[in-house]
Scaffold this active site. Sequence first.
Site, mmCIF file in Angstrom:
data_model
loop_
_atom_site.group_PDB
_atom_site.id
_atom_site.type_symbol
_atom_site.label_atom_id
_atom_site.label_comp_id
_atom_site.label_asym_id
_atom_site.label_seq_id
_atom_site.Cartn_x
_atom_site.Cartn_y
_atom_site.Cartn_z
ATOM 1 N N SER A 144 0.844 -1.206 0.000
ATOM 2 C CA SER A 144 0.000 0.000 0.000
ATOM 3 C C SER A 144 0.878 1.254 0.000
ATOM 4 C CB SER A 144 -0.928 0.000 1.213
ATOM 5 O OG SER A 144 -0.193 -0.162 2.401
ATOM 6 N N HIS A 204 -18.626 1.503 0.221
ATOM 7 C CA HIS A 204 -19.579 0.404 0.424
ATOM 8 C C HIS A 204 -20.122 0.624 1.833
ATOM 9 C CE1 HIS A 204 -21.455 -3.472 0.255
ATOM 10 N NE2 HIS A 204 -20.607 -4.093 1.055
HETATM 11 N N1 LIG Z 1 -12.356 -4.128 -4.379
HETATM 12 C C1 LIG Z 1 -13.208 -3.429 -5.097
HETATM 13 O O1 LIG Z 1 -13.051 -3.330 -6.287
HETATM 14 C C2 LIG Z 1 -14.359 -2.732 -4.468
HETATM 15 C C3 LIG Z 1 -14.318 -2.396 -3.136
HETATM 16 N N2 LIG Z 1 -15.292 -1.619 -2.613
HETATM 17 C C4 LIG Z 1 -15.195 -1.228 -1.216
HETATM 18 O O2 LIG Z 1 -14.035 -0.412 -1.075
HETATM 19 C C5 LIG Z 1 -13.457 -0.589 0.222
HETATM 20 C C6 LIG Z 1 -12.009 -0.991 0.091
HETATM 21 O O3 LIG Z 1 -11.941 -2.278 -0.459
HETATM 22 P P1 LIG Z 1 -10.685 -2.764 -1.306
HETATM 23 O O4 LIG Z 1 -10.208 -1.659 -2.177
HETATM 24 O O5 LIG Z 1 -11.076 -4.050 -1.923
HETATM 25 O O6 LIG Z 1 -9.622 -3.021 -0.171
HETATM 26 P P2 LIG Z 1 -8.145 -3.626 -0.342
HETATM 27 O O7 LIG Z 1 -8.104 -4.872 0.443
HETATM 28 O O8 LIG Z 1 -7.735 -3.691 -1.757
HETATM 29 O O9 LIG Z 1 -7.230 -2.491 0.299
HETATM 30 C C7 LIG Z 1 -7.200 -2.274 1.601
HETATM 31 C C8 LIG Z 1 -6.224 -1.147 1.962
HETATM 32 O O10 LIG Z 1 -6.484 -0.876 3.317
HETATM 33 C C9 LIG Z 1 -5.280 -1.034 4.095
HETATM 34 N N3 LIG Z 1 -5.635 -1.654 5.379
HETATM 35 C C10 LIG Z 1 -5.968 -2.939 5.625
HETATM 36 N N4 LIG Z 1 -6.236 -3.107 6.934
HETATM 37 C C11 LIG Z 1 -6.068 -1.898 7.520
HETATM 38 C C12 LIG Z 1 -6.199 -1.446 8.836
HETATM 39 N N5 LIG Z 1 -6.551 -2.221 9.827
HETATM 40 N N6 LIG Z 1 -5.945 -0.135 9.058
HETATM 41 C C13 LIG Z 1 -5.600 0.691 8.058
HETATM 42 N N7 LIG Z 1 -5.456 0.301 6.790
HETATM 43 C C14 LIG Z 1 -5.697 -0.980 6.520
HETATM 44 C C15 LIG Z 1 -4.381 -1.921 3.261
HETATM 45 O O11 LIG Z 1 -3.031 -1.565 3.483
HETATM 46 P P3 LIG Z 1 -2.020 -2.288 4.484
HETATM 47 O O12 LIG Z 1 -2.538 -3.685 4.704
HETATM 48 O O13 LIG Z 1 -0.748 -2.244 3.754
HETATM 49 O O14 LIG Z 1 -2.053 -1.461 5.708
HETATM 50 C C16 LIG Z 1 -4.789 -1.542 1.823
HETATM 51 O O15 LIG Z 1 -4.098 -0.421 1.397
HETATM 52 C C17 LIG Z 1 -14.342 -1.631 0.910
HETATM 53 O O16 LIG Z 1 -15.316 -0.958 1.640
HETATM 54 C C18 LIG Z 1 -14.990 -2.375 -0.253
HETATM 55 O O17 LIG Z 1 -16.214 -3.001 0.056
HETATM 56 C C19 LIG Z 1 -16.321 -1.110 -3.358
HETATM 57 C C20 LIG Z 1 -16.415 -1.406 -4.693
HETATM 58 C C21 LIG Z 1 -15.491 -2.326 -5.307
HETATM 59 MG MG LIG Z 2 -18.882 -5.180 -3.028
#
Ligand SMILES: NC(=O)C1=CN([C@@H]2O[C@H](COP(=O)(O)OP(=O)(O)OC[C@H]3O[C@@H](n4cnc5c(N)ncnc54)[C@H](OP(=O)(O)O)[C@@H]3O)[C@@H](O)[C@H]2O)C=CC1
Ligand SMILES: [Mg+2]
Length: 490
Positions: free
Chosen positions: A78, A132
């Site tokens: 990330s 979401h």
């Molecule tokens: N995936 C998709 O295409 C879609 C997703 N959404 C929504 O978007 C949102 C994000 O999903 P998505 O993009 O898939 O997520 P990802 O799993 O791809 O990304 C998550 C990010 O959050 C960080 N992260 C994870 N855990 C923590 C934590 N405890 N504290 C702070 N940062 C954290 C990770 O970085 P690191 O672990 O390095 O800290 C990473 O950068 C969700 O609500 C999802 O439902 C909506 C439409 C489509």
């Molecule tokens: Mg979804």
Amino acid sequence: MANYFNTLSLREQLTQLGKCRFMDPSEFADGVSALKGKKIVIIGCGAQGLNQGLNMRDSGLDVSYTLREAAIKEKRQSYKNATENNFVVGTYEELIPTADLVINLTPDKQHTKVVGAVMPLMKKGSTLSYSHGFNIVEEGMQVREDITVIMVAPKSPGSEVREEYKRGFGVPTLIAVHPENDPEGKGLEQAKAYAAATGGDKAGVLESSFVAEVKSDLMGEQTILCGLLQTGSILSFNKMVEKGIDKGYASKLIQYGWETITEGLKQGGITNMMDRLSNPAKIKAFDLAEELKVIMRPLFQKHMDDIMSGHFSKTMMEDWANGDKNLLDWRAETGETAFEKTPAGDVSISEQEYYDNGVLMVAMVKSGVELAFETMTESGIIGESAYYESLHETPLIANTIARKKLFEMNRVISDTAEYGCYLFDHACKPLLTDFMKKIDTDVIGKHFGEGKDNGVDNIKLIKVNKAIRTHNVEVVGARLRASMTAMKPI
Ligand SMILES: NC(=O)C1=CN([C@@H]2O[C@H](COP(=O)(O)OP(=O)(O)OC[C@H]3O[C@@H](n4cnc5c(N)ncnc54)[C@H](OP(=O)(O)O)[C@@H]3O)[C@@H](O)[C@H]2O)C=CC1
Ligand SMILES: [Mg+2]
Ligand SMILES: CC[C@](O)(C(C)=O)C(=O)O
Ligand SMILES: [Mg+2]
């Protein structure tokens, strides 16, 4: 915290579920101005975080990223995503107090923890956004009263949010303001500017509610968008191999087949996808789809019922509490499937051949899109939203399978979607056992009707064409696609 949806009166549940207004493009005349000069801080730089941020910056907005400390210290992916794209990165303490708009793009399972940590640091009168609404609707997160809470939910994987923007188009987007958190009445203007910044306004924006977004999003991803594409890939591949089709050919037909046939779907709906087949093949695909709809309808209804009642979210949250045991086991199992492990062969398959040799896949797409649309609309979700969540998004998910198969699809979608996809797949494969026994290579792997007379019964063809064209997903779709003037072929 209690399930917010379940605390609402039936009347309020129905009002929020039915909230969905297609916004006229003229409503976006002010573009991104409501956010121009504001400080936007995105939490998380994963699938949505990175791609939304890139679009917003290209649209002239001031975007930076905050990550948890460990991600910065350990220079996790990330951190690399953000810094390699020249974004400023900082800790919560450094960036959240400066933000006018905080966008939470961490996985749903982390939302309670993340929002709990950033809320005390947020400026008075600032805005918190989600893509979401799970945390608000299924977990009942309560946000400080002075904070505006909005949702801008692209109906697409993050990678395609970026690809469509680069093509000068966008992805359909649902926007909402949480009725419990709009103290200054500015939520809608900000959500509109955000949707314009990601390109969503070019594809279509629905003014909706957190509730309608969550219930429709969960349904789409579990069934047609991811679940059925996974089931269909595995069953179709295994059938072809069992019947002696070259493994490399079978692997390629499926990996790229979904993308090719659903491009026809995206451009011209089920009508166009079916019209790409010869008349005899179209009738065969229609009959197979009708049979599939009878078999799978109870499963689609069960998913919708479990989503509405909160049973799905409750059981998934139990898995979160159990260290994602089921999710991780199911992910590993998917990696071991023969389809996943067989590389696409070095064979050339023309665009038309994907249709001619993939009649079963066309039937699966038709049955899944129609069933998802029918089940959602019967449950109070408005047609426009059901269209985006079934027909329009299927090609965007198929694009990810073309890249690296099911592994890529499941990596790019959210963990929430991935969990629901496996649930559906596990229930659907056994349901289709008898159906698949009757399937042969005439409908998957070989050219349907090759060398045979191309004649059909006119009366049957007229009935089939009429049934395809008058389905409500086609009626709604024709209207929505008419305003997608910036849509580009892939
Ligand atoms: N995936 C998709 O295409 C879609 C997703 N959404 C929504 O978007 C949102 C994000 O999903 P998505 O993009 O898939 O997520 P990802 O799993 O791809 O990304 C998550 C990010 O959050 C960080 N992260 C994870 N855990 C923590 C934590 N405890 N504290 C702070 N940062 C954290 C990770 O970085 P690191 O672990 O390095 O800290 C990473 O950068 C969700 O609500 C999802 O439902 C909506 C439409 C489509
Ligand atoms: Mg979804
Ligand atoms: C289809 C899955 C999705 O809802 C999405 C990409 O829209 C997700 O949660 O990833
Ligand atoms: Mg979605």
